[in-house]
Design an enzyme around this catalytic site. Structure first.
Site: not given
Length: 368
Positions: A35, A131, A256, A304
């Site tokens: 998956k 679940r 940053y 990024m």
């Protein structure tokens, strides 16, 4: 020259990890869970690499199964979440898939459908994960309905999921397992219970089928490693290069927000990799990386397209030096994706499945 970031996928390591899962449970069959595009590794390539080893595969949904069928994968494929609407059963039947049922509407749909051949069905019970799955008190009636419809329903298996098989505190796991053992004995049902942690650490949970997932890709899901999990081999190596070097004075900030400040005169390497590639932006200062096979650490926030690492104690490192963000470094050096994940306050699953499509996958090995 192409951007140097690449995800190397070692299909021989994948095969090794599958064999480990199989050998740990010699009386079980092992589904290979593919998956989420094989946890970010490429489902088609991984399925082909395991085709001669795995008797069946597992995916989350029919769209993932269709990708494998179009690629020529003809082994049984289990839909772990079953169908999402009744009309999918026509595609299930045409593709020869196996289904999971966890809700009454799915059972009703299956019993109303006329397949070309009986559809093997895995009945999921909620044993404590809360679940998906039928409540335990409803399971016997569901099982009887399905058992009575042999023209529509093929082989039945009892399925559940463990909430704490990976943790050091085993009380809740044992509670779930005892409940499931009793239920399977009452129904006379073959089981599929063991996920990766239970495959690695709990032979009591091994059933007719196990479903190893993240362990196939070399990640150790256990809170405390054991002899078996230490034998896992990393399948994905996320690697790049130093593309620039900066000298900064003590007290100067990097990146940053100036989160990291040089504690001394420092050399900073800029690496071609960032959160736009799927490397986690939450990586803390000190998150380990390998530069030319030697350990150093991230210094400053991930951007990024780039991240920055401290090269001060690696005087030979320079532009073009190889950077291993996780996986197999040069020589025998390795950097576990699990270790990186801890520094990002997450788990390996999110790192592996988060590597974005712009990162090329390069496959090697995998021959039978």
């Amino acid at each position: 020259m192409a951007r140097p970031l690449i995800a190397d996928i070692d299909l021989d390591a994948l095969r090794h990890n599958y064999r480990l899962a199989r050998d740990l449970a010699p009386h079980s069959q092992a589904l290979a869970v593919l998956k989420a595009d094989a946890y970010g590794h490429g489902a088609v390539a991984c399925a082909h690499a395991l085709l001669d080893l795995a008797p069946a595969f597992a995916v989350a949904c029919i769209e993932e199964a269709e990708v494998l069928r179009r690629a020529g994968i003809d082994k049984p494929i289990v839909l772990l979440e079953g169908i999402f609407e009744a009309t999918e059963l026509e595609r299930v039947d045409a593709l020869g898939l196996w289904v999971t049922v966890h809700s009454h509407w799915q059972v009703d749909a299956l019993l109303s459908f006329r397949p070309q051949r009986p559809i093997p069905t895995w009945v999921k019970v909620d044993s404590g994960m809360h679940r998906l799955g039928f409540p335990v008190v409803q399971l016997s009636a569901v099982w009887q309905r399905l058992s009575a419809a042999s023209e529509r329903v093929g082989d039945l298996h009892l399925m559940s999921h463990f909430a704490t098989a990976d943790t050091l505190d085993d009380a809740y796991f044992r509670r779930q397992l005892a409940l499931l053992d009793e239920l399977a004995a009452t129904l006379g049902a073959p089981t599929c219970l063991a996920n990766s942690p239970a495959t690695l650490a709990w032979p009591q949970a091994h059933g007719a089928w196990n479903r190893p997932g993240v362990m196939l890709y070399g990640s150790d899901p256990l809170q405390g490693a054991n002899d078996a999990s230490r034998r896992l081999e990393p399948v994905m190596t996320l690697r790049s290069e130093i593309i620039a070097v900066r000298d900064v004075e003590a007290g100067e900030p990097v990146g940053y927000g100036g989160r990291w400040t040089a504690p001394r005169r420092s050399r900073i390497g800029v690496v071609a990799a960032g959160y736009g590639d799927g490397y986690d932006r939450h990586a803390a200062d000190g998150t380990p990386v390998l530069v030319d096979g030697r350990r150093t650490a991230i210094a400053g926030k991930v951007s990024m397209d780039m991240l920055t690492v401290d090269l001060t104690d690696l005087p030979d490192a320079d532009i073009g030096s190889q950077v291993t963000l996780w996986g197999q470094g040069p020589g025998e050096e390795r950097l576990s994706v699990d270790e990186v994940a801890r520094h990002c306050d997450t788990i390996s699953y999110t790192l592996l499945t988060g590597v974005l499509p712009r990162v090329p996958r390069r496959y090697h090995g995998g021959a039978s």
